[in-house]
Design an enzyme around this catalytic site. Structure first.
Site, PDB file in Angstrom:
ATOM      1  N   SER A   1       7.050   6.391   7.941  1.00 34.80           N
ATOM      2  CA  SER A   1       5.761   6.242   7.274  1.00 34.80           C
ATOM      3  C   SER A   1       5.973   6.086   5.783  1.00 34.80           C
ATOM      4  O   SER A   1       6.893   6.668   5.200  1.00 34.80           O
ATOM      5  CB  SER A   1       4.874   7.461   7.549  1.00 34.80           C
ATOM      6  OG  SER A   1       3.748   7.466   6.701  1.00 34.80           O
ATOM      7  N   LYS A   2       5.098   5.309   5.146  1.00 35.64           N
ATOM      8  CA  LYS A   2       5.179   5.149   3.699  1.00 35.64           C
ATOM      9  C   LYS A   2       4.873   6.450   2.961  1.00 35.64           C
ATOM     10  O   LYS A   2       5.212   6.594   1.796  1.00 35.64           O
ATOM     11  CB  LYS A   2       4.220   4.051   3.241  1.00 35.64           C
ATOM     12  CG  LYS A   2       4.663   2.662   3.656  1.00 35.64           C
ATOM     13  CD  LYS A   2       3.668   1.608   3.240  1.00 35.64           C
ATOM     14  CE  LYS A   2       4.153   0.219   3.646  1.00 35.64           C
ATOM     15  NZ  LYS A   2       3.170  -0.837   3.372  1.00 35.64           N
ATOM     16  N   SER A   3       4.206   7.370   3.641  1.00 32.21           N
ATOM     17  CA  SER A   3       3.873   8.649   3.006  1.00 32.21           C
ATOM     18  C   SER A   3       5.072   9.596   2.982  1.00 32.21           C
ATOM     19  O   SER A   3       5.085  10.577   2.242  1.00 32.21           O
ATOM     20  CB  SER A   3       2.705   9.311   3.737  1.00 32.21           C
ATOM     21  OG  SER A   3       3.047   9.590   5.082  1.00 32.21           O
TER      22      SER A   3
ATOM     23  N   ASN B   1       0.830  -1.203   0.000  1.00 25.09           N
ATOM     24  CA  ASN B   1       0.000   0.000   0.000  1.00 25.09           C
ATOM     25  C   ASN B   1       0.871   1.261   0.000  1.00 25.09           C
ATOM     26  O   ASN B   1       0.405   2.342   0.350  1.00 25.09           O
ATOM     27  CB  ASN B   1      -0.951   0.007   1.196  1.00 25.09           C
ATOM     28  CG  ASN B   1      -0.217  -0.097   2.532  1.00 25.09           C
ATOM     29  OD1 ASN B   1       1.007  -0.028   2.583  1.00 25.09           O
ATOM     30  ND2 ASN B   1      -0.966  -0.267   3.610  1.00 25.09           N
TER      31      ASN B   1
END
Length: 306
Positions: free
Chosen positions: A275-277, A24
């Site tokens: 975080s992936k963001s 994701n």
């Protein structure tokens, strides 16, 4: 399918490790640390190493992210021994696991939304002055107002289209299983190691599945670990407390318990969990900036280790 019968009996002389990211978003340095550590431990112990894609969140996960994960792992020289497993290909297996749990009489439909749970907790604080209990992730525990609702009423509400999640009555489940523990050969947030006492009550009546998805992270991960014969779960310390919920489900489903190793987290400069963001720490962005595998290994403090 009998979930317990489908599980591989754990043989610690033939060890199995796994790396299980969610597609994701892009892998970041924290994922790289876990992948490299798992891979190194597997190869040192002449064990099998598996890749699993935990993609039950169909709205956020994508094939593009999966392929990026595979590309990043190849860049890190992390290989695996079997065809990668996608959780989205096995919803039928998790649904059968849910059926087993429902047959215990310990499950019920919870109709309260996250917003309703939060408002309920806030009102209780206003009325009593006492803080409403929260789970290890900081979310208010489910009040369980519909826990004793007759099954016929729950069925009617579901037929009428109300949104719900299948939850487990944790207090009743713990009474049935008795005390549980796990073998920790890493270290918990407070230095826990060795035989650790499981405390599933800290999670309250956690979610097993949703109306439109027949599983949750907790249910899918214990079923997968059993089916794949995983002997050693090596993952970040942020998942240490989740192990209590996993031990509860393993016992109720008659599944073997792996050994656990919860490792340190790679944190951002401000001390927060990556975080992936935050794309500046993603493996892809670091590669695009010209860094090589050796540079990333050095950043992770794994020189001489992997």
């Amino acid at each position: 399918m009998d979930i317990a019968a489908g599980a591989r009996e754990i043989d610690h002389s033939t060890r199995v490790f796994r790396f299980a990211p969610s597609p994701n978003g892009e892998l970041h340095l924290g994922h790289a640390y876990s992948a490299l550590l798992n891979h190194r431990l597997a190869r040192e112990n002449h064990a099998r190493f598996l890749l699993r894609l935990e993609d039950i969140d169909l709205a956020r996960c994508s094939h593009a992210y999966e392929e990026q994960i595979v590309e990043d792992l190849h860049f890190l020289k992390v290989d695996w021994d079997e065809t990668r497993r996608r959780q989205s290909d096995h919803f039928d297996v998790y649904a059968k696991g849910l059926d087993v749990l429902r047959e215990t009489g310990l499950c019920y439909r919870g109709f309260m939304t996250r917003g309703e749970i939060r408002r309920f907790a806030e009102l209780r604080v206003e009325e009593t002055g006492d803080l409403w209990p929260r789970d290890p992730d900081g979310s208010p525990l489910y009040p369980g107002l519909d826990r004793r609702q007759p099954a016929e009423e729950q069925d009617r509400r579901a037929r009428d289209g109300e949104s719900f999640a299948w939850r487990i009555d944790v207090a009743a489940a713990v009474e049935r299983t008795g005390p549980l523990e796990w073998e920790e050969w890493g270290r918990g947030p407070d230095g826990e190691s060795g035989r650790v006492v499981a405390k599933p009550a800290e999670w309250g009546d956690f979610i097993l599945a949703r109306r439109d998805v027949p599983t949750s992270y907790h249910l899918a991960v214990v079923v997968d670990d059993a089916i794949q014969g995983v002997t050693d779960v090596v993952r970040g310390r942020d998942l240490f407390y989740a192990t209590s919920a996993h031990r509860l489900l393993q016992d109720l489903l008659g599944l073997p318990a792996p050994r656990y190793h919860h490792h340190d987290l790679i944190l951002a400069e401000d001390g927060r969990k990556l975080s992936k963001s935050a794309r500046d720490t993603s493996i892809r962005s670091l590669r695009e900036a010209g860094l090589q595998r050796a540079d990333i290994v050095r950043m992770l403090g794994l020189e001489g280790v992997v």
